[in-house]
Design a protein around this motif. Structure first.
Motif, mmCIF file in Angstrom:
data_model
loop_
_atom_site.group_PDB
_atom_site.id
_atom_site.type_symbol
_atom_site.label_atom_id
_atom_site.label_comp_id
_atom_site.label_asym_id
_atom_site.label_seq_id
_atom_site.Cartn_x
_atom_site.Cartn_y
_atom_site.Cartn_z
ATOM 1 N N LYS A 31 0.724 -1.216 -0.133
ATOM 2 C CA LYS A 31 -0.072 0.012 -0.147
ATOM 3 C C LYS A 31 0.912 1.410 -0.044
ATOM 4 C CE LYS A 31 -4.008 -1.913 2.339
ATOM 5 N NZ LYS A 31 -4.804 -1.874 3.570
ATOM 6 N N ASN A 32 1.902 1.232 0.479
ATOM 7 C CA ASN A 32 2.960 2.258 0.560
ATOM 8 C C ASN A 32 3.933 2.408 -0.193
ATOM 9 O OD1 ASN A 32 1.583 3.786 3.193
ATOM 10 N ND2 ASN A 32 1.549 1.610 3.750
ATOM 11 N N LEU A 33 4.401 1.623 -0.846
ATOM 12 C CA LEU A 33 5.491 1.509 -1.646
ATOM 13 C C LEU A 33 5.338 1.043 -3.108
ATOM 14 C CD1 LEU A 33 8.445 -0.041 0.679
ATOM 15 C CD2 LEU A 33 8.294 2.351 -0.073
ATOM 16 N N GLU A 34 6.474 1.325 -3.726
ATOM 17 C CA GLU A 34 6.373 0.898 -5.221
ATOM 18 C C GLU A 34 6.845 -0.691 -4.995
ATOM 19 O OE1 GLU A 34 6.946 5.392 -5.504
ATOM 20 O OE2 GLU A 34 7.852 3.656 -4.246
ATOM 21 N N LYS A 35 7.113 -1.364 -6.290
ATOM 22 C CA LYS A 35 7.046 -2.843 -6.051
ATOM 23 C C LYS A 35 8.684 -3.039 -6.016
ATOM 24 C CE LYS A 35 5.814 -7.050 -8.019
ATOM 25 N NZ LYS A 35 4.828 -7.839 -9.202
ATOM 26 N N PHE A 36 9.384 -2.176 -6.724
ATOM 27 C CA PHE A 36 10.906 -2.351 -6.954
ATOM 28 C C PHE A 36 11.617 -1.070 -6.405
ATOM 29 C CE2 PHE A 36 8.714 -4.993 -10.143
ATOM 30 C CZ PHE A 36 9.386 -6.276 -9.838
ATOM 31 N N VAL A 37 13.043 -1.316 -6.119
ATOM 32 C CA VAL A 37 13.995 -0.105 -5.934
ATOM 33 C C VAL A 37 15.027 -0.614 -6.651
ATOM 34 C CG1 VAL A 37 14.402 -1.236 -3.631
ATOM 35 C CG2 VAL A 37 15.096 1.064 -4.152
ATOM 36 N N MET A 38 15.673 0.452 -7.178
ATOM 37 C CA MET A 38 17.015 0.529 -7.827
ATOM 38 C C MET A 38 18.208 1.027 -7.008
ATOM 39 S SD MET A 38 18.269 1.394 -11.874
ATOM 40 C CE MET A 38 17.336 2.668 -11.717
ATOM 41 N N GLU A 39 19.136 0.534 -6.649
ATOM 42 C CA GLU A 39 20.216 1.299 -5.853
ATOM 43 C C GLU A 39 21.496 1.635 -6.721
ATOM 44 O OE1 GLU A 39 21.188 -0.854 -2.112
ATOM 45 O OE2 GLU A 39 19.262 -1.161 -1.580
ATOM 46 N N ILE A 40 21.754 2.699 -6.840
ATOM 47 C CA ILE A 40 22.986 3.144 -7.597
ATOM 48 C C ILE A 40 23.977 3.864 -6.836
ATOM 49 C CG2 ILE A 40 23.661 4.402 -9.792
ATOM 50 C CD1 ILE A 40 20.467 4.616 -10.561
ATOM 51 N N LYS A 98 23.461 10.173 1.258
ATOM 52 C CA LYS A 98 24.871 9.975 1.159
ATOM 53 C C LYS A 98 25.335 9.864 -0.151
ATOM 54 C CE LYS A 98 25.670 8.662 5.953
ATOM 55 N NZ LYS A 98 26.125 7.791 7.025
ATOM 56 N N ASP A 99 26.135 8.765 -0.713
ATOM 57 C CA ASP A 99 26.386 8.715 -2.042
ATOM 58 C C ASP A 99 25.584 7.434 -2.946
ATOM 59 O OD1 ASP A 99 27.344 6.393 -0.732
ATOM 60 O OD2 ASP A 99 29.264 6.402 -1.674
ATOM 61 N N THR A 100 24.540 7.220 -2.321
ATOM 62 C CA THR A 100 23.586 6.289 -2.883
ATOM 63 C C THR A 100 22.415 6.820 -3.577
ATOM 64 O OG1 THR A 100 24.739 4.311 -1.693
ATOM 65 C CG2 THR A 100 22.635 3.875 -2.860
ATOM 66 N N LEU A 101 21.758 6.409 -4.619
ATOM 67 C CA LEU A 101 20.547 6.958 -5.359
ATOM 68 C C LEU A 101 19.772 5.639 -5.157
ATOM 69 C CD1 LEU A 101 19.778 9.384 -8.092
ATOM 70 C CD2 LEU A 101 18.535 7.113 -7.833
ATOM 71 N N TYR A 102 18.408 5.862 -4.518
ATOM 72 C CA TYR A 102 17.299 4.943 -4.443
ATOM 73 C C TYR A 102 16.323 5.443 -5.512
ATOM 74 C CZ TYR A 102 20.035 3.730 -0.410
ATOM 75 O OH TYR A 102 20.840 3.381 0.443
ATOM 76 N N ALA A 103 16.076 4.426 -6.651
ATOM 77 C CA ALA A 103 15.004 4.725 -7.344
ATOM 78 C C ALA A 103 13.754 3.849 -7.100
ATOM 79 C CB ALA A 103 15.460 4.915 -8.713
ATOM 80 N N ASP A 136 10.673 -3.115 -15.756
ATOM 81 C CA ASP A 136 11.205 -2.791 -17.104
ATOM 82 C C ASP A 136 11.735 -1.426 -17.110
ATOM 83 O OD1 ASP A 136 10.702 -5.409 -17.918
ATOM 84 O OD2 ASP A 136 8.751 -4.886 -18.866
ATOM 85 N N LYS A 137 11.155 -0.270 -16.543
ATOM 86 C CA LYS A 137 11.594 1.102 -16.516
ATOM 87 C C LYS A 137 12.808 0.981 -15.866
ATOM 88 C CE LYS A 137 7.141 3.495 -17.041
ATOM 89 N NZ LYS A 137 6.159 4.580 -16.130
ATOM 90 N N LEU A 138 12.822 0.329 -14.563
ATOM 91 C CA LEU A 138 14.181 0.472 -14.054
ATOM 92 C C LEU A 138 15.287 -0.326 -14.680
ATOM 93 C CD1 LEU A 138 12.961 -0.190 -10.505
ATOM 94 C CD2 LEU A 138 13.686 1.981 -11.463
ATOM 95 N N LYS A 139 14.938 -1.330 -15.507
ATOM 96 C CA LYS A 139 15.914 -2.127 -16.086
ATOM 97 C C LYS A 139 16.467 -1.491 -17.186
ATOM 98 C CE LYS A 139 18.221 -5.921 -17.210
ATOM 99 N NZ LYS A 139 19.001 -5.480 -18.624
ATOM 100 N N ALA A 140 15.492 -0.581 -18.009
ATOM 101 C CA ALA A 140 15.974 0.249 -19.035
ATOM 102 C C ALA A 140 17.236 1.219 -18.626
ATOM 103 C CB ALA A 140 14.695 0.980 -19.673
ATOM 104 N N TYR A 141 17.088 1.676 -17.410
ATOM 105 C CA TYR A 141 17.872 2.532 -17.358
ATOM 106 C C TYR A 141 19.226 2.059 -17.006
ATOM 107 C CZ TYR A 141 20.593 6.040 -14.760
ATOM 108 O OH TYR A 141 21.536 6.904 -14.273
ATOM 109 N N THR A 142 19.168 0.793 -16.353
ATOM 110 C CA THR A 142 20.654 0.091 -16.320
ATOM 111 C C THR A 142 21.096 -0.173 -17.601
ATOM 112 O OG1 THR A 142 19.472 -2.071 -16.339
ATOM 113 C CG2 THR A 142 19.825 -1.021 -14.199
#
Length: 311
Positions: free
Chosen positions: A229-238, A263-268, A274-280
């Motif tokens: 209910k409160n989060l997207e299904k996936f997270v991408m750590e960069i 700090k030095d990590t981005l969380y998307a 598929d949208k996250l994988k496309a960015y990778t």
């Protein structure tokens, strides 16, 4: 409610100018494991101590505490009689053996030596400590000491078990062993109220949880439902993205991807893998990691990633 073990309304506690618990209300059903989660200083331990009578709450007009029909405001001894309590810190007698630690404690419940011997054998076998029964407790590992404290809390066959951070500092093998034992207890009808800093622990064994922060309730419900209910299904750590490149942010904005930098990590965050994988594929960064969001992600979303003032 006939299936209600704990019913708390309007619970408050101040320590000087510090508000430790602020108008806190919740219910725990019989035979369920209910978890209190929150940063240090959120009010978890104080709440527990008020329920079993170690700390007196600040009474307001709407304050009410019912624990199996008793209130710790005037019937704390009765509550302790049918409860087991596992405090944050192990408080075993280091001068005694495993067996004698349990034997001494059995006298608080008026057990005969014969009754105690039978029960102690049962508990040592249950917590897999039988081979250590004659060993002095100071010779036990941290995990064994923790299991012994839990065994001690079960001497009186409690119908309610209070566990304050039961597996903190233990290795994964011991932690999973304790989780298995707690599931057995829950399934046998014991009601469990626990605090924990391990999100995986809460997810694995709690039927329902409350996330607290700064003395207040933030979220309440079943772990899986709260996540969905409160989060997207996936997270991408960069990693290495303290200052994200403009093209990176443009991609996230164009694809409605929520992100944050700590700090030095981005969380998307995105419900489309598929949208996250496309960015990778575009970035060709081999350190990027995509995973399912979990209870820890939710905890950090609602309480923040930075340490609060009470920690």
């Amino acid at each position: 409610m006939p299936d209600c073990a704990i019913d708390v309304k309007g619970l408050n506690k101040n320590f000087g100018t510090i508000k430790a618990v602020n108008n806190f209300s919740f219910t725990v059903k019989k035979s369920e494991c209910f978890g209190l989660l929150g940063p240090n200083g959120a009010g978890k331990t104080t709440t527990m101590k008020m329920l079993y009578g170690k700390v007196e709450p600040d009474i307001a007009d709407d304050t009410a505490i019912d624990i199996f029909g008793f209130s710790p405001l005037d019937r704390a001894l009765e509550i302790k009689a049918f409860s087991g309590i596992v405090p944050q810190q192990d408080n075993l007698d280091s001068q005694l053996s495993v067996w004698d630690n349990l034997l001494v404690y059995s006298k608080f419940y008026g057990m005969t030596k014969k009754e105690a011997a039978v029960r102690i054998d049962e508990l040592l076998e249950f917590m897999e400590l039988q081979e250590r029964k004659n060993v002095n407790t100071r010779e036990l590992s941290g995990g064994m000491q923790r299991r012994l404290v839990i065994a001690r809390a079960l001497l009186n066959r409690p119908k309610l078990l209070f566990l304050d951070e039961p597996t903190t500092g233990l290795d994964p093998q011991v932690r999973h062993l304790i989780w298995d034992k707690l599931r057995e207890l829950r399934d046998s009808g014991v009601t469990i109220l626990l605090t924990t800093h391990y999100m995986e622990e809460a997810f694995q064994i709690c039927n329902r949880i409350i996330i607290m922060d700064k003395a207040k309730k933030i979220l309440e419900g079943k772990p899986k439902e709260l996540i969905s209910k409160n989060l997207e299904k996936f997270v991408m750590e960069i990693p290495g993205m303290k200052e994200p490149a403009r093209k990176c942010l443009k991609y996230f904005d164009e694809n409605s991807i929520r992100y944050e930098v700590f700090k030095d990590t981005l969380y998307a965050y995105c419900s489309s893998y598929d949208k996250l994988k496309a960015y990778t594929d575009i970035s060709k960064n081999e350190d990027i990691y995509i995973r399912h969001t979990n209870l820890e992600d939710l905890f950090l979303k609602v309480t923040g990633r930075s340490l609060n003032e009470l920690q």
